[in-house]
Each structure stands twice: as C-alpha cells, then as structure tokens.
Design an enzyme around this catalytic site. Sequence first.
Site, PDB file in Angstrom:
ATOM      1  N   CYS A 107       0.828  -1.202   0.000  1.00  0.00           N
ATOM      2  CA  CYS A 107       0.000   0.000   0.000  1.00  0.00           C
ATOM      3  C   CYS A 107       0.870   1.263   0.000  1.00  0.00           C
ATOM      4  O   CYS A 107       2.047   1.205   0.315  1.00  0.00           O
ATOM      5  CB  CYS A 107      -0.870   0.026   1.236  1.00  0.00           C
ATOM      6  SG  CYS A 107      -1.648  -1.543   1.593  1.00  0.00           S
ATOM      7  N   ARG A 110       1.949   1.119  -5.959  1.00  0.00           N
ATOM      8  CA  ARG A 110       2.115   0.292  -4.754  1.00  0.00           C
ATOM      9  C   ARG A 110       0.833  -0.457  -4.384  1.00  0.00           C
ATOM     10  O   ARG A 110       0.834  -1.317  -3.524  1.00  0.00           O
ATOM     11  CB  ARG A 110       2.515   1.168  -3.572  1.00  0.00           C
ATOM     12  CG  ARG A 110       3.866   1.801  -3.726  1.00  0.00           C
ATOM     13  CD  ARG A 110       4.162   2.658  -2.518  1.00  0.00           C
ATOM     14  NE  ARG A 110       4.419   1.829  -1.359  1.00  0.00           N
ATOM     15  CZ  ARG A 110       5.629   1.449  -0.969  1.00  0.00           C
ATOM     16  NH1 ARG A 110       6.672   1.831  -1.647  1.00  0.00           N
ATOM     17  NH2 ARG A 110       5.784   0.712   0.096  1.00  0.00           N
ATOM     18  N   TRP A 145      -3.476  -2.146  -1.290  1.00  0.00           N
ATOM     19  CA  TRP A 145      -3.332  -3.468  -1.895  1.00  0.00           C
ATOM     20  C   TRP A 145      -3.745  -4.429  -0.797  1.00  0.00           C
ATOM     21  O   TRP A 145      -3.042  -4.592   0.192  1.00  0.00           O
ATOM     22  CB  TRP A 145      -1.884  -3.670  -2.306  1.00  0.00           C
ATOM     23  CG  TRP A 145      -1.614  -4.925  -3.059  1.00  0.00           C
ATOM     24  CD1 TRP A 145      -1.801  -5.127  -4.392  1.00  0.00           C
ATOM     25  CD2 TRP A 145      -1.072  -6.143  -2.541  1.00  0.00           C
ATOM     26  NE1 TRP A 145      -1.420  -6.402  -4.727  1.00  0.00           N
ATOM     27  CE2 TRP A 145      -0.973  -7.058  -3.617  1.00  0.00           C
ATOM     28  CE3 TRP A 145      -0.668  -6.583  -1.280  1.00  0.00           C
ATOM     29  CZ2 TRP A 145      -0.494  -8.348  -3.470  1.00  0.00           C
ATOM     30  CZ3 TRP A 145      -0.187  -7.874  -1.130  1.00  0.00           C
ATOM     31  CH2 TRP A 145      -0.100  -8.735  -2.223  1.00  0.00           C
ATOM     32  N   ASN A 184       0.349   0.845   6.546  1.00  0.00           N
ATOM     33  CA  ASN A 184       0.967  -0.058   5.587  1.00  0.00           C
ATOM     34  C   ASN A 184       1.606  -1.174   6.396  1.00  0.00           C
ATOM     35  O   ASN A 184       2.229  -0.881   7.410  1.00  0.00           O
ATOM     36  CB  ASN A 184       2.073   0.727   4.870  1.00  0.00           C
ATOM     37  CG  ASN A 184       2.218   0.291   3.463  1.00  0.00           C
ATOM     38  OD1 ASN A 184       1.560  -0.634   3.034  1.00  0.00           O
ATOM     39  ND2 ASN A 184       3.087   0.957   2.746  1.00  0.00           N
ATOM     40  N   GLY A 185       1.473  -2.418   5.972  1.00  0.00           N
ATOM     41  CA  GLY A 185       2.083  -3.513   6.715  1.00  0.00           C
ATOM     42  C   GLY A 185       1.019  -4.477   7.205  1.00  0.00           C
ATOM     43  O   GLY A 185      -0.126  -4.422   6.770  1.00  0.00           O
ATOM     44  N   LYS A 216       8.445 -12.173 -16.509  1.00  0.00           N
ATOM     45  CA  LYS A 216       8.009 -10.903 -17.097  1.00  0.00           C
ATOM     46  C   LYS A 216       6.725 -11.099 -17.894  1.00  0.00           C
ATOM     47  O   LYS A 216       5.774 -10.354 -17.776  1.00  0.00           O
ATOM     48  CB  LYS A 216       9.108 -10.395 -18.014  1.00  0.00           C
ATOM     49  CG  LYS A 216       9.663  -9.066 -17.971  1.00  0.00           C
ATOM     50  CD  LYS A 216      10.066  -8.329 -16.750  1.00  0.00           C
ATOM     51  CE  LYS A 216       9.544  -8.666 -15.426  1.00  0.00           C
ATOM     52  NZ  LYS A 216      10.410  -8.508 -14.303  1.00  0.00           N
ATOM     53  N   HIS A 236      12.786 -34.554 -19.996  1.00  0.00           N
ATOM     54  CA  HIS A 236      12.534 -35.304 -18.763  1.00  0.00           C
ATOM     55  C   HIS A 236      11.127 -35.041 -18.241  1.00  0.00           C
ATOM     56  O   HIS A 236      10.842 -35.309 -17.078  1.00  0.00           O
ATOM     57  CB  HIS A 236      13.591 -34.956 -17.716  1.00  0.00           C
ATOM     58  CG  HIS A 236      14.978 -35.347 -18.137  1.00  0.00           C
ATOM     59  ND1 HIS A 236      15.375 -36.657 -18.233  1.00  0.00           N
ATOM     60  CD2 HIS A 236      16.034 -34.601 -18.556  1.00  0.00           C
ATOM     61  CE1 HIS A 236      16.636 -36.705 -18.662  1.00  0.00           C
ATOM     62  NE2 HIS A 236      17.042 -35.457 -18.870  1.00  0.00           N
ATOM     63  N   LYS A 247       4.115  -3.129  -6.308  1.00  0.00           N
ATOM     64  CA  LYS A 247       5.560  -2.923  -6.198  1.00  0.00           C
ATOM     65  C   LYS A 247       5.937  -2.964  -4.723  1.00  0.00           C
ATOM     66  O   LYS A 247       5.186  -2.493  -3.886  1.00  0.00           O
ATOM     67  CB  LYS A 247       5.882  -1.546  -6.782  1.00  0.00           C
ATOM     68  CG  LYS A 247       7.341  -1.305  -7.031  1.00  0.00           C
ATOM     69  CD  LYS A 247       7.678  -1.619  -8.453  1.00  0.00           C
ATOM     70  CE  LYS A 247       9.133  -1.472  -8.748  1.00  0.00           C
ATOM     71  NZ  LYS A 247       9.551  -2.404  -9.792  1.00  0.00           N
TER      72      LYS A 247
HETATM   73  C1  F6R Z   1       8.961  -8.729 -10.800  1.00  0.00           C
HETATM   74  C2  F6R Z   1       9.230  -7.974  -9.607  1.00  0.00           C
HETATM   75  C3  F6R Z   1       9.271  -8.707  -8.306  1.00  0.00           C
HETATM   76  C4  F6R Z   1      10.421  -8.164  -7.446  1.00  0.00           C
HETATM   77  C5  F6R Z   1      10.402  -8.818  -6.062  1.00  0.00           C
HETATM   78  C6  F6R Z   1      11.547  -8.354  -5.205  1.00  0.00           C
HETATM   79  O1  F6R Z   1       8.943  -7.943 -11.925  1.00  0.00           O
HETATM   80  O2  F6R Z   1       9.399  -6.796  -9.630  1.00  0.00           O
HETATM   81  O3  F6R Z   1       9.392 -10.081  -8.504  1.00  0.00           O
HETATM   82  O4  F6R Z   1      11.624  -8.422  -8.092  1.00  0.00           O
HETATM   83  O5  F6R Z   1       9.190  -8.532  -5.423  1.00  0.00           O
HETATM   84  O6  F6R Z   1      11.506  -6.973  -5.018  1.00  0.00           O
HETATM   85  P1  F6R Z   1      12.772  -6.171  -4.528  1.00  0.00           P
HETATM   86  O7  F6R Z   1      13.805  -6.280  -5.597  1.00  0.00           O
HETATM   87  O8  F6R Z   1      12.285  -4.766  -4.328  1.00  0.00           O
HETATM   88  O9  F6R Z   1      13.228  -6.824  -3.262  1.00  0.00           O
END
Ligand code: F6R
Length: 641
Positions: free
Chosen positions: A2, A27, A100, A126-127, A516, A535, A636
């Site tokens: 969030c 976020r 979120w 948040n959390g 991706k 396999h 994110k």
């Molecule tokens: C995928 C992506 C996530 C982050 C993961 C770790 O595109 O962005 O898989 O790589 O959540 O996040 P960080 O790097 O911020 O620890």
Amino acid sequence: MCGIVGYVGCKQATPVLINTLKKLEYRGYDSAGIAVMNDDEILVRKAKGALRVLTEDITKEVVRLNDKMTGEECDAREAELIAATDKFVKGTIGIGHTRWATHGEPSDINAHPHTNVSGTIAIVHNGIIENYAKLKEQLQAQGIVFKSQTDTEVIAHLVNFFYEQTNDIFEAVKLALKKLEGSYALGVICKDYPDRIIAARKDSPLIVGLGKNENFIASDVPAVLEYTREVYYLDQKELAVVYSDHVDLFTEDGEKIIKEPSHIEWDMAAAKKGGYAHFMLKEIYEQPKALKDTLHPHLVFNGDKAVDIKFDEMDFSSIFENVDRIIITACGTAYHAGVAARYIFEQLTRVPVVVDVASEFRYKNPIISNKDVVIIISQSGETADTLAALRLAKEAGAKVIAITNVVGSTVSREADRVIYTLAGPEIAVASTKAYTTQLMCLYLLALKMAAARNTVSQKDFEYYLEQLELIPDQVEQILKDQSNTQKFASENFNKNKVFYIGRLIDSASSLESALKLKEVSYMHSEAFAAGELKHGPIALIDKETLVVALATQKALYEKINSNVQEVKTRGASTLVICQGDEQVFVKGESADTIIKIPQIEDIFAAITAIIPAQLFAYYCSVLRGIDPDKPKNLAKSVTVE
Ligand code: F6R
C-alpha cells in the site's frame, strides 16, 4: 504494497493528497481514501477501485446527485453537499492511502483511512499487524464495534483507548505501538491536534518530506518529489511528529532524535512517463543510461582504458580473501539476477555459490558460517522476506553485501557493504532496469573478487572490463532495432502456453523472461533448463505452444538447436534469441524467428539477452489490452511476508 501520504501546510490538503497518492498508485490500486482535518472534524472519503474513482467521488458528487434529484429536494441537498465539499477543500492537513488488500477484500469499508468510533482519530497504515485478531477480541470485549475486516482498524481503536487514558495523542500512539506485533508504517491525525500528523514505522518504509511551510509523509520518495527533495528516512521504530513548520523525531520510547535530512538526487522527470505510453516501456528504454550510470563510477581508468574496479571507500578485500562460499538470496526478479550470478561468480571466482529465494531462506534453518559472504539483492531495499534473510545472515556472523536501488532503504542501512544500482526510480510493477543494473553490479563484484583471488589474469580482467563497457551501447542497439520483436509479439500474443528454455546462464534469463511475460500479459509461461525438456515438460508441447530459446552460449548452440528441433517437430512455434555471429540456427528449419543480439563474451550476455524478452512481454501486454504498469494482484515493493 500500500501507499501512504500525508500533508500539513498552508495549501488545501485534498489536491496535494490526491496528487501525491497518484505517484504511489503502483504500490496498490484496489481502493483509496483520504482523511482531511477541518477546524472541528475529520472528513473521510474512500472508494473501492483505482484512485480515479475516489477523485471522481470527491469532485463529481454534487453533479451526480443533481442528476438524480429535482426541485427543492435537489437544491437543499446540493447546498448541503457544497458545504461538505467546501469543508473538504478547506482543510490544510490530511492523510491518504492507496491500498493493496491483505486483510479484508477490496471495498469502500475496508479502504483506509480507518477511524475510532467517534471519528476523531484517523489512521492510514501499511504492513500487517500479526496479533490483530487477539487485539480485536480485547477491544470488542470493551464494547467496540468494528466496521471493517482490516487489521488497521484495530490500531485506530487502540490509539483511542490510550488517548482516553493519557489525553495526549503522541503518548497514545507510542503506547499503542508497543502492543503491535508485525509491521507498520503509520500516519495518524487527531481532531484535538489540528496542527500535526504523527508518523511511525517498523519493517515498512516511511519518509518525511521537508518543504517550506509545509511537510509531508509518504511511503516512497516519488510521492513528494514534486514538492521537495529533502527527506528524512525514518529508521526502525522511529516516530515523527510533523507540523507545517518543523518536524520532531523520536525513538520508540519518546526520546528526541536529531538527524540530518537526505537530499534526493533524482528529479520529477525521473518519476514521470516522459512521453512513453507506460512506465514499463520508459524503464526498458532507460536501460542504456541506467547501465552506464551504474557501471562508470566503479571503473578506474589508465588513460581511456579501464584497468580496475572501485567501490567508493568500501574495502572489500578482507571479505574477498577469506570467503569459502557465496550465498545469494532475494525474491522474484532480484532472485533471478542471483541465479544468473551463480554462473558468473562460479566461472570467474571459482567460489561455490548457493542461491535461495528469500521467502524460503529463514524457514529452512540455513547453514551459514562467518566464512560465507551473503549477497542480498533488492530493488526497493524493503522486501520483507529479503530483509529477514539479511538479518538472519548477520546474526549468523556472515558478511552481508547488499545490492539495492534505494539509497536509505532498510537493506542499505543494515548490510555491511552496499552497492547501488543507479537505475533511478523504478515505478512499473514489473522490474526491468533494476534487473539489468543488478546484473551489472554482480558482474563488477564478481570481477573484483576474481581479481582479488587471482582467478583471472590482469589481461583477462581488463578484457572483461572492456566487455562490460560494451553492454550499454549494445542494449541501445537492441532497443533501436526492435521492430522484429514487436512484430513477433503481434503474431504470438494470443498463445496460451509459452515456454522459455536456455542452458547455463541462459536458464536464468529464461526464468526472468517467463516471469516478465506472466506478470504483465497473464499468458501462461514457464522456464526450463533446455536439457530438462525431455525429462517431462515436453509432454505439454503442441501446436498451441510457443517456445522461446535463449541461446547465447556458443559452445552449446548445437545442443540447444536440438532442443528447439524437438519442440518444432511436435508442432510448437519457435523463437531463438542468440548472438549475432551464430550460424547454427536456420530460419524456417528449427527456428521460425531469430532475434540476434550483438556479439559479446558468453558470460556477459545475460543483460543483452533479456532485452528482447522484456519488450516481448510489454508488447503482448498492450496487445492483450492490459495496463502493463498495473498488473492484477501485484504491487511494487512487497513489504509484507
Ligand atoms: C517482478 C518484480 C518482483 C520483485 C520482487 C523483489 O517484476 O518486480 O518479482 O523483483 O518482489 O523486489 P525487490 O527487488 O524490491 O526486493
């Protein structure tokens, strides 16, 4: 997760809150809300859905009701609403949240801010509060009726409980925090204190932005960049009392703290789309610059020839000389950078490498010794699982090197050494430039370690530095000539099964390519080490399948060509991404399409090989009508477990 914002100053708070929340939508975007304080009351508006719904709610409410009502009824209601909206617009202090969902479905009721029963205290959080069920029971036993299913509402009632006892909002927040287990970043306003926001954090990031006669709180820097580039990063368990003209910082026990604000180097342009349709595309195109910015400060030149690598004043020699083993741990895309790094470190340094997903690491009772070097990779520097792994490694006496993109992040502060990816803010949920710059840092670290351990000669070392210097321009070249990738996406975006295959370091690139694609296009995609196909997974191949072979390892061209032929025979469409010089793959035979990347020493091909895969994922997303910047169910920075 969030996003939190807060404003106290002389401007109207509502537009500032909406504007700052917009910068944090990446976020979380399943609901949003704001609470604005007027002289005598706290007004709360919240709505399920994107921030846009909330904004429309606030600005269009009068108009919408006008449509439904007529005559006197309408006039009276309109006057009432104008008065209410006016109040909203007048307030100069407020807090906001984009959510979120973790506890409780996305809904108007579960959206933040949450308030105490009388609506005199409002909170954004948040959390995750892990003991919320127990606290809720205790509060319910005192007759408190909860409105939402969230863990956050518990905090609002708990603060109220202590406020009734102390009659001091700061004390009340401080005492409430002592009862919470789990993680939090908090913004609190109270009707009786119309001049301040109380903020606090534990295991979830929070910054205080410092303006002129106005101050802010936010869970991430881009939210406040339009207003200020001076920020305080709150440390673990710190509290801030934020007024319009000053900010007081405290420990969890209420002792005053003095610290210097940090200056943010990026500007607003870095956090805007700048003419690109999406942040993801912008960030893919920023990679040549991000890679150069990450590489160049670490090169030591003799004339115009790079002859050494430096990491600021940090001395790594004691770490490199006594290392028995390297452990790399991270999540998601950062973990894939770690998987690629295993090949890089083992080849260049001959030190054995273990790679683990951080979400598993702490639960597996890992074997760690003080002769291990633990490399933590995290774009945000705030990922809960990664942080837990870092802390465990430190407790076990290992040396911890962090690779992160965020200066001042928790990972950067807790690691023994830090190498920054100078990628600028990564806004798109799907990581692109963070991944390639993480790889760049890993190449640098591996080379420096190899030199320290004499596993590469000075001649080879300098040759490898030359190879690294080629990469940013090679990425640029791939981006300039990417029409074949776009065309390939237009022919394949409706495939239901996509398999990525590769050998050695290409198997790491395959993992990242598949992630991706699934993240932004929702196409089912998996990655396999190419030799593993027969396999088991080959049972799934049919004419609905697309197989993408990443083939940058020259010695294995023939092997991977056989794998491509095996799937082609079973009806799959095939794409081969390979180095420019190869002659093995023949278009129309095993490979339907071939995308060539510029020539480079095999071990350094991980960065360039991923670029067509990132573009393919982006174009598939757009062609399928998805917003690649806001894929469903994702957010994110995963600051909860
Ligand atoms: C995928 C992506 C996530 C982050 C993961 C770790 O595109 O962005 O898989 O790589 O959540 O996040 P960080 O790097 O911020 O620890």
